[in-house]
Design a protein around this motif. Structure first.
Motif, PDB file in Angstrom:
ATOM      1  N   HIS A  50       0.843  -0.997   0.511  1.00  0.00           N
ATOM      2  CA  HIS A  50      -0.477  -0.004   0.050  1.00  0.00           C
ATOM      3  C   HIS A  50       0.880   0.711  -0.025  1.00  0.00           C
ATOM      4  CE1 HIS A  50      -3.452  -2.571   0.205  1.00  0.00           C
ATOM      5  NE2 HIS A  50      -3.397  -2.978   1.609  1.00  0.00           N
ATOM      6  N   VAL A  51       1.590   1.371   0.705  1.00  0.00           N
ATOM      7  CA  VAL A  51       2.975   2.457   0.698  1.00  0.00           C
ATOM      8  C   VAL A  51       3.221   2.541  -0.830  1.00  0.00           C
ATOM      9  CG1 VAL A  51       5.300   3.030   1.651  1.00  0.00           C
ATOM     10  CG2 VAL A  51       3.612   2.124   3.159  1.00  0.00           C
ATOM     11  N   LEU A  52       3.999   1.732  -1.321  1.00  0.00           N
ATOM     12  CA  LEU A  52       4.261   1.501  -3.011  1.00  0.00           C
ATOM     13  C   LEU A  52       3.409   1.713  -3.441  1.00  0.00           C
ATOM     14  CD1 LEU A  52       6.378  -1.582  -2.929  1.00  0.00           C
ATOM     15  CD2 LEU A  52       7.406   0.096  -2.728  1.00  0.00           C
ATOM     16  N   THR A  53       2.305   1.820  -3.361  1.00  0.00           N
ATOM     17  CA  THR A  53       1.300   2.500  -4.582  1.00  0.00           C
ATOM     18  C   THR A  53       1.432   3.979  -4.187  1.00  0.00           C
ATOM     19  OG1 THR A  53      -0.637   2.152  -3.121  1.00  0.00           O
ATOM     20  CG2 THR A  53      -0.038   0.106  -4.479  1.00  0.00           C
ATOM     21  N   VAL A  66       9.193   6.602   1.589  1.00  0.00           N
ATOM     22  CA  VAL A  66       9.846   5.236   1.880  1.00  0.00           C
ATOM     23  C   VAL A  66      10.780   5.329   3.312  1.00  0.00           C
ATOM     24  CG1 VAL A  66      12.725   5.107   1.043  1.00  0.00           C
ATOM     25  CG2 VAL A  66      10.970   5.982  -0.205  1.00  0.00           C
ATOM     26  N   MET A  67      10.241   5.843   4.032  1.00  0.00           N
ATOM     27  CA  MET A  67      10.881   6.007   4.807  1.00  0.00           C
ATOM     28  C   MET A  67      10.034   5.212   6.070  1.00  0.00           C
ATOM     29  SD  MET A  67      13.481   6.564   7.675  1.00  0.00           S
ATOM     30  CE  MET A  67      13.248   8.096   7.346  1.00  0.00           C
ATOM     31  N   HIS A  68       8.551   5.235   5.361  1.00  0.00           N
ATOM     32  CA  HIS A  68       7.503   4.657   6.025  1.00  0.00           C
ATOM     33  C   HIS A  68       7.632   3.138   5.686  1.00  0.00           C
ATOM     34  CE1 HIS A  68       2.573   3.965   6.331  1.00  0.00           C
ATOM     35  NE2 HIS A  68       3.183   3.315   7.364  1.00  0.00           N
ATOM     36  N   LEU A  69       8.321   3.447   4.770  1.00  0.00           N
ATOM     37  CA  LEU A  69       8.341   1.561   4.280  1.00  0.00           C
ATOM     38  C   LEU A  69       8.840   0.759   4.580  1.00  0.00           C
ATOM     39  CD1 LEU A  69       7.436  -0.232   0.914  1.00  0.00           C
ATOM     40  CD2 LEU A  69       9.232   0.607   0.454  1.00  0.00           C
ATOM     41  N   LEU A  70       9.881   1.529   5.245  1.00  0.00           N
ATOM     42  CA  LEU A  70      11.092   0.711   5.593  1.00  0.00           C
ATOM     43  C   LEU A  70      11.001   0.771   7.089  1.00  0.00           C
ATOM     44  CD1 LEU A  70      14.350   2.744   4.335  1.00  0.00           C
ATOM     45  CD2 LEU A  70      13.189   0.494   3.164  1.00  0.00           C
ATOM     46  N   GLU A  71      10.279   1.394   8.123  1.00  0.00           N
ATOM     47  CA  GLU A  71       9.684   1.500   9.289  1.00  0.00           C
ATOM     48  C   GLU A  71       8.889   0.227   9.488  1.00  0.00           C
ATOM     49  OE1 GLU A  71      10.311   2.810  11.599  1.00  0.00           O
ATOM     50  OE2 GLU A  71      11.952   4.623  11.620  1.00  0.00           O
ATOM     51  N   ILE A  72       8.458  -0.167   8.595  1.00  0.00           N
ATOM     52  CA  ILE A  72       7.317  -1.418   8.804  1.00  0.00           C
ATOM     53  C   ILE A  72       7.903  -2.614   8.976  1.00  0.00           C
ATOM     54  CG2 ILE A  72       5.510  -3.038   7.215  1.00  0.00           C
ATOM     55  CD1 ILE A  72       3.836  -0.295   5.897  1.00  0.00           C
ATOM     56  N   LYS A  73       9.003  -2.585   7.824  1.00  0.00           N
ATOM     57  CA  LYS A  73       9.941  -3.196   7.527  1.00  0.00           C
ATOM     58  C   LYS A  73      10.133  -3.324   9.683  1.00  0.00           C
ATOM     59  CE  LYS A  73      11.851  -7.481   7.304  1.00  0.00           C
ATOM     60  NZ  LYS A  73      12.317  -7.864   5.589  1.00  0.00           N
ATOM     61  N   ARG A  74      11.098  -2.692  10.085  1.00  0.00           N
ATOM     62  CA  ARG A  74      11.888  -2.497  11.449  1.00  0.00           C
ATOM     63  C   ARG A  74      10.797  -3.142  12.445  1.00  0.00           C
ATOM     64  NH1 ARG A  74      15.618   2.284  13.627  1.00  0.00           N
ATOM     65  NH2 ARG A  74      13.305   3.500  13.728  1.00  0.00           N
ATOM     66  N   GLN A  75       9.464  -2.538  12.642  1.00  0.00           N
ATOM     67  CA  GLN A  75       8.725  -3.203  13.321  1.00  0.00           C
ATOM     68  C   GLN A  75       7.607  -4.246  13.231  1.00  0.00           C
ATOM     69  OE1 GLN A  75       7.380  -0.281  15.576  1.00  0.00           O
ATOM     70  NE2 GLN A  75       6.922  -2.545  16.446  1.00  0.00           N
ATOM     71  N   PHE A  76       7.988  -4.809  11.782  1.00  0.00           N
ATOM     72  CA  PHE A  76       7.754  -6.257  12.165  1.00  0.00           C
ATOM     73  C   PHE A  76       8.947  -7.478  12.390  1.00  0.00           C
ATOM     74  CE2 PHE A  76       9.017  -9.927   9.387  1.00  0.00           C
ATOM     75  CZ  PHE A  76       7.887 -10.469   9.539  1.00  0.00           C
ATOM     76  N   ILE A  77      10.863  -6.711  12.163  1.00  0.00           N
ATOM     77  CA  ILE A  77      11.385  -7.469  13.028  1.00  0.00           C
ATOM     78  C   ILE A  77      11.153  -7.127  14.567  1.00  0.00           C
ATOM     79  CG2 ILE A  77      13.881  -7.759  13.363  1.00  0.00           C
ATOM     80  CD1 ILE A  77      12.640  -8.865  10.376  1.00  0.00           C
ATOM     81  N   ALA A  78      10.556  -5.874  14.696  1.00  0.00           N
ATOM     82  CA  ALA A  78      10.688  -6.111  16.523  1.00  0.00           C
ATOM     83  C   ALA A  78      10.135  -6.422  16.992  1.00  0.00           C
ATOM     84  CB  ALA A  78      11.356  -4.165  16.714  1.00  0.00           C
TER      85      ALA A  78
END
Length: 336
Positions: A226-229, A304-316
């Motif tokens: 959704h962020v990519l869209t 882009v920052m939001h896209l990466l934060e989603i991944k970081r939150q998933f790992i955390a």
């Protein structure tokens, strides 16, 4: 058109046959009903099968209780059955037993057809339910493993994401939209939906083991989609190539090449922040058009920052057990 027999179809056919034979061997009346109950009780997942079995048992107890009282008071007449339905259906719906209404009511018709109620007949109806739902539950204890397919889903999705990111990088750099862009996004959306449903089905097939990781992963990738869209829509408003465009294109390509299931995204976030700082320190725009285009690029960078934060939150948010169980080395051992 050729149709393959699915595992659920095979289990339903064999299970129903066994249920009927078992009911007949025990001398139960209406033994065929045990087979019908099995047909209605075989589900796609273990958890769903267990839930249905418990639900229908409770529904049957409620239905037999209400019908016995009504038949003894009103008589064994179709009118009594109609009154039973008027009372039973709302109560079953209130207690979330709606899935058991049909099966329970079929068993109640046996009492109506016999014209009497005694302990032996009630036990007969309960045994039909136990056998039908029990056979379905036993057959549903076997479910084909999906780990191989889910891992393939992950690989395909990550490859799709890389392609999309490279496509966005190219658009950012040249303001030229690829003719395949729409197809890429549509393909990724479809792939994510199929993978999400498979991951959820896999989770439902584990009764006593924690298996939410894959469902969480698919949810994370769906959020990123959704962020990519949004990033794509933002780029559609940029009409000129600027110095910042090249920086963002390089950053997007770097993210695409770094895309991986267990990448924490920490280094990518640091790099993105560095690009953000660099953009802020650059000379202010000289024209309105340049200002508007840089504003769009700034929005793109925030996405882009939001896209990466989603991944970081998933790992955390992963538990220690999930990290231990689903890291690439543990997965390789589990699959082989």
């Amino acid at each position: 058109m050729k149709h393959k027999l699915g595992m659920r179809t095979i289990k339903t056919a064999i299970g129903a046959t066994i249920a009927i034979l078992m009911a007949q061997s025990l001398g139960l009346k209406y033994a065929l009903s045990a087979g019908i109950i099995t047909v209605l009780s075989v589900q796609n997942t273990k958890k769903k099968s267990l839930e249905i079995a418990l639900l229908r048992l409770n529904s049957t107890l409620l239905a037999l209780g209400i019908s016995c009282i009504l038949f003894l008071l009103v008589g064994f007449h179709p009118v009594a059955f109609g009154i039973y339905l008027l009372i039973f259906i709302p109560i079953a719906a209130h207690f979330k037993l709606s899935d058991g209404i049909v099966v329970s009511s079929v068993l109640v018709t046996h009492l109506l057809g016999e014209g009497y109620v005694n302990l032996s007949l009630l036990i007969n109806e309960l045994m039909l339910m136990f056998i039908g739902a029990g056979i379905a539950l036993i057959f549903n204890l076997y479910m084909p493993k999906m780990i191989h397919q889910i891992k393939k889903d992950q690989d395909d999705i990550e490859e799709h994401l890389r392609t999309v990111l490279f496509c966005l990088a190219n658009t950012t750099r040249s303001q030229s939209v690829s003719i395949d862009e729409e197809a890429l996004f549509l393909s990724l959306a479809n792939r994510l939906e199929v993978a999400r449903l498979r991951a959820e089905q896999n989770r439902q097939n584990y009764l006593f083991d924690e298996m939410t990781y894959y469902a969480q992963y698919m949810e994370m990738r769906t959020m990123q989609y959704h962020v990519l869209t949004n990033m794509r829509q933002t780029l559609g408003k940029v009409v000129m190539t600027l110095e910042q465009s090249i920086m963002l294109a390089d950053l997007t390509e770097h993210i695409a090449m770094s895309l991986h299931e267990f990448n924490t995204a920490d280094d990518l976030i640091k790099k993105t922040k560095a690009v953000l700082t660099s953009c802020r320190n650059q000379e202010l725009p000289k024209t309105r058009e340049e200002f508007e285009n840089r504003a769009m690029l700034f929005q793109y960078l925030n996405d882009v920052m939001h896209l990466l934060e989603i991944k970081r939150q998933f790992i955390a948010n992963l538990t220690d057990e999930q990290v231990r169980k689903f890291n690439p080395y543990a997965l390789e051992e589990a699959i082989n």
